[in-house]
Motif scaffolding. Structure first.
Motif, PDB file in Angstrom:
ATOM      1  N   ALA A  57       0.802  -1.218   0.000  1.00  0.00           N
ATOM      2  CA  ALA A  57       0.000   0.000   0.000  1.00  0.00           C
ATOM      3  C   ALA A  57       0.840   1.275   0.000  1.00  0.00           C
ATOM      4  N   VAL A  58       2.024   1.241   0.563  1.00  0.00           N
ATOM      5  CA  VAL A  58       2.840   2.462   0.641  1.00  0.00           C
ATOM      6  C   VAL A  58       3.263   2.940  -0.747  1.00  0.00           C
ATOM      7  N   PRO A  59       3.910   2.102  -1.579  1.00  0.00           N
ATOM      8  CA  PRO A  59       4.237   2.611  -2.921  1.00  0.00           C
ATOM      9  C   PRO A  59       2.993   2.914  -3.763  1.00  0.00           C
ATOM     10  N   THR A  60       1.929   2.168  -3.549  1.00  0.00           N
ATOM     11  CA  THR A  60       0.681   2.429  -4.268  1.00  0.00           C
ATOM     12  C   THR A  60       0.141   3.812  -3.907  1.00  0.00           C
ATOM     13  N   ALA A  61       0.214   4.182  -2.642  1.00  0.00           N
ATOM     14  CA  ALA A  61      -0.266   5.499  -2.206  1.00  0.00           C
ATOM     15  C   ALA A  61       0.541   6.625  -2.866  1.00  0.00           C
ATOM     16  N   TYR A  62       1.858   6.461  -2.933  1.00  0.00           N
ATOM     17  CA  TYR A  62       2.681   7.475  -3.606  1.00  0.00           C
ATOM     18  C   TYR A  62       2.340   7.568  -5.086  1.00  0.00           C
ATOM     19  N   LYS A  63       2.178   6.424  -5.724  1.00  0.00           N
ATOM     20  CA  LYS A  63       1.832   6.393  -7.147  1.00  0.00           C
ATOM     21  C   LYS A  63       0.505   7.105  -7.386  1.00  0.00           C
ATOM     22  N   GLU A  64      -0.502   6.793  -6.578  1.00  0.00           N
ATOM     23  CA  GLU A  64      -1.812   7.422  -6.752  1.00  0.00           C
ATOM     24  C   GLU A  64      -1.760   8.921  -6.476  1.00  0.00           C
ATOM     25  N   ALA A  65      -0.971   9.335  -5.511  1.00  0.00           N
ATOM     26  CA  ALA A  65      -0.853  10.769  -5.215  1.00  0.00           C
ATOM     27  C   ALA A  65      -0.277  11.521  -6.419  1.00  0.00           C
ATOM     28  N   PHE A  66       0.750  10.962  -7.047  1.00  0.00           N
ATOM     29  CA  PHE A  66       1.322  11.606  -8.234  1.00  0.00           C
ATOM     30  C   PHE A  66       0.337  11.588  -9.401  1.00  0.00           C
ATOM     31  N   GLU A  67      -0.437  10.517  -9.535  1.00  0.00           N
ATOM     32  CA  GLU A  67      -1.442  10.467 -10.597  1.00  0.00           C
ATOM     33  C   GLU A  67      -2.487  11.565 -10.409  1.00  0.00           C
ATOM     34  N   ILE A  68      -2.908  11.789  -9.182  1.00  0.00           N
ATOM     35  CA  ILE A  68      -3.910  12.829  -8.916  1.00  0.00           C
ATOM     36  C   ILE A  68      -3.335  14.206  -9.226  1.00  0.00           C
ATOM     37  N   ILE A  69      -2.059  14.408  -8.930  1.00  0.00           N
ATOM     38  CA  ILE A  69      -1.422  15.700  -9.198  1.00  0.00           C
ATOM     39  C   ILE A  69      -1.273  15.933 -10.702  1.00  0.00           C
TER      40      ILE A  69
END
Length: 127
Positions: A57-69
């Motif tokens: 979940a940790v790398p997934t959260a970073y990936k999703e945060a960058f996608e939203i940005i």
């Protein structure tokens, strides 16, 4: 038994922030005196599965945060996700925590019939 002892001592040391000999003795004593319940091998398997999901979940959260940005996410919906059967309250809490940990999802409700209502952000535009 050893896993419970290590977990309890870790919590004790995090709460007290004291690694003195006296505090270690108090922590070990308390950890040994606290009651423990029987945990079946199936529950341990569930906990290990949740631990793996937490690591992922940790790398997934970073990936999703960058996608939203970087890309617009203005489509949203509520979906249902079925919880695995016979979950302990601790595992239900961790399931909800892990779903909510990622930026694109949040659990709105845990239903009695074993489903999570999950609010999701999706790419694209509302139609």
């Amino acid at each position: 038994m050893i896993g419970h002892l290590i977990l309890r001592l870790t919590i004790w040391f995090l709460l007290t922030s004291d690694l003195s000999l006296a505090n270690i003795i108090i922590g070990v004593t308390i950890a040994l005196l606290l009651p423990r319940g029987y945990t079946s091998p199936g529950v341990w398997k569930d906990w290990l599965g949740v631990l793996w999901k937490a690591i992922v979940a940790v790398p997934t959260a970073y990936k999703e945060a960058f996608e939203i940005i970087l890309r617009p996410h203005d489509y949203e919906d509520i979906t249902l996700e079925q919880a695995p059967p016979k979950r302990t309250p601790g595992l239900v809490f961790l399931d909800i925590y892990l779903i909510t940990f990622t930026p694109k999802t949040i659990v709105v409700r845990h239903r009695k019939d074993g489903w999570y209502e999950v609010h999701r952000l999706r790419e694209g535009r509302n139609s």
